[in-house]
Design a protein around this motif. Structure first.
Motif, PDB file in Angstrom:
ATOM      1  N   ARG A   1       0.681  -1.147   0.220  1.00  0.00           N
ATOM      2  CA  ARG A   1      -0.091   0.315  -0.212  1.00  0.00           C
ATOM      3  C   ARG A   1       0.827   1.226  -0.130  1.00  0.00           C
ATOM      4  O   ARG A   1       0.650   1.992  -0.956  1.00  0.00           O
ATOM      5  CB  ARG A   1      -0.959  -0.264   1.394  1.00  0.00           C
TER       6      ARG A   1
ATOM      7  N   ASP B   1      -8.553  11.810  -5.472  1.00  0.00           N
ATOM      8  CA  ASP B   1      -9.646  10.357  -5.891  1.00  0.00           C
ATOM      9  C   ASP B   1      -8.722   9.923  -6.327  1.00  0.00           C
ATOM     10  O   ASP B   1      -8.907   8.149  -5.247  1.00  0.00           O
ATOM     11  CB  ASP B   1     -11.446   9.719  -6.849  1.00  0.00           C
TER      12      ASP B   1
ATOM     13  N   ALA C   1      -6.856   8.460  -2.314  1.00  0.00           N
ATOM     14  CA  ALA C   1      -7.628   8.624  -2.083  1.00  0.00           C
ATOM     15  C   ALA C   1      -8.176   6.854  -1.850  1.00  0.00           C
ATOM     16  O   ALA C   1      -8.307   5.664  -0.999  1.00  0.00           O
ATOM     17  CB  ALA C   1      -9.228   9.270  -1.460  1.00  0.00           C
ATOM     18  N   ALA C   2      -8.472   6.579  -3.049  1.00  0.00           N
ATOM     19  CA  ALA C   2      -8.518   4.818  -3.307  1.00  0.00           C
ATOM     20  C   ALA C   2      -7.722   3.808  -2.825  1.00  0.00           C
ATOM     21  O   ALA C   2      -7.611   3.620  -2.067  1.00  0.00           O
ATOM     22  CB  ALA C   2      -9.284   4.659  -4.800  1.00  0.00           C
TER      23      ALA C   2
ATOM     24  N   GLU D   1      -5.353   4.678  -0.664  1.00  0.00           N
ATOM     25  CA  GLU D   1      -5.280   4.758   0.946  1.00  0.00           C
ATOM     26  C   GLU D   1      -6.573   3.565   1.373  1.00  0.00           C
ATOM     27  O   GLU D   1      -6.222   3.479   2.946  1.00  0.00           O
ATOM     28  CB  GLU D   1      -5.411   6.108   1.625  1.00  0.00           C
ATOM     29  N   ARG D   2      -7.366   2.986   0.495  1.00  0.00           N
ATOM     30  CA  ARG D   2      -8.417   2.341   1.181  1.00  0.00           C
ATOM     31  C   ARG D   2      -7.918   0.831   1.573  1.00  0.00           C
ATOM     32  O   ARG D   2      -8.197  -0.069   1.701  1.00  0.00           O
ATOM     33  CB  ARG D   2     -10.043   2.456   0.553  1.00  0.00           C
TER      34      ARG D   2
ATOM     35  N   PRO E   1      -5.965  -2.421   2.376  1.00  0.00           N
ATOM     36  CA  PRO E   1      -5.836  -2.693   3.118  1.00  0.00           C
ATOM     37  C   PRO E   1      -3.535  -2.944   3.593  1.00  0.00           C
ATOM     38  O   PRO E   1      -3.247  -3.389   2.846  1.00  0.00           O
ATOM     39  CB  PRO E   1      -6.207  -4.200   2.871  1.00  0.00           C
TER      40      PRO E   1
ATOM     41  N   LEU F   1      -9.930  -2.987  -3.970  1.00  0.00           N
ATOM     42  CA  LEU F   1     -10.306  -1.581  -3.625  1.00  0.00           C
ATOM     43  C   LEU F   1     -11.913  -2.197  -3.865  1.00  0.00           C
ATOM     44  O   LEU F   1     -12.646  -1.493  -3.747  1.00  0.00           O
ATOM     45  CB  LEU F   1     -10.295  -0.743  -5.129  1.00  0.00           C
TER      46      LEU F   1
END
Length: 138
Positions: free
Chosen positions: A90, A105, A108-109, A111-112, A114, A129
């Motif tokens: 990540r 965007d 941000a994706a 950063e989601r 795991p 994702l």
């Protein structure tokens, strides 16, 4: 050694230019279908009309299991993750996307995702994702 002219006479030149006029001019006036032999014959009375989609099955550019929008969005994600970041986790993917000036965007994706998981391909990142990849490749 005798050197002679290899040019044709005007009559032969004119005939040769008419023979290749369809190739030179392309479709349109005097184009590739000026010859009657090049015009396709219509279907017979008991035959179906010719079609580019046999059995009514039109093919799209999207692979099975994905929509065209999914393909575009996954491709957009892949533009900001270079091959040097893969395989990567990540943090490596986020750092690489920032280096490639990814929009908010995309960051941000990423950063989601795991923590602690290494991704080999953009398709694996896409699946992590929560999106679907194609069901068959070829």
């Amino acid at each position: 050694m005798e050197r002679g002219s290899s040019k044709h006479g005007p009559r032969v030149d004119e005939q040769m230019s008419r023979e290749v006029s369809g190739l030179v001019q392309g479709p349109g006036t005097g184009g590739s279908r000026v010859d009657e032999a090049r015009v396709p014959e219509p279907a017979g009375e008991d035959q179906p009309e010719a079609t580019t989609a046999p059995a009514g099955d039109l093919r799209t550019g999207a692979p099975k299991g994905m929509s065209s929008e999914d393909v575009e969005r996954r491709s957009r994600l892949g533009r900001f993750i270079t091959m040097s970041a893969l395989p990567g986790d990540r943090e490596a993917l986020i750092a690489n996307a920032r280096d490639n000036e990814a929009p908010a965007d995309i960051l941000a994706a990423l950063e989601r995702l795991p923590e602690g998981t290494s991704y080999q391909t953009v398709s694996e990142v896409w699946a992590a994702l929560g999106h679907k990849n194609e069901t068959t490749r070829w």
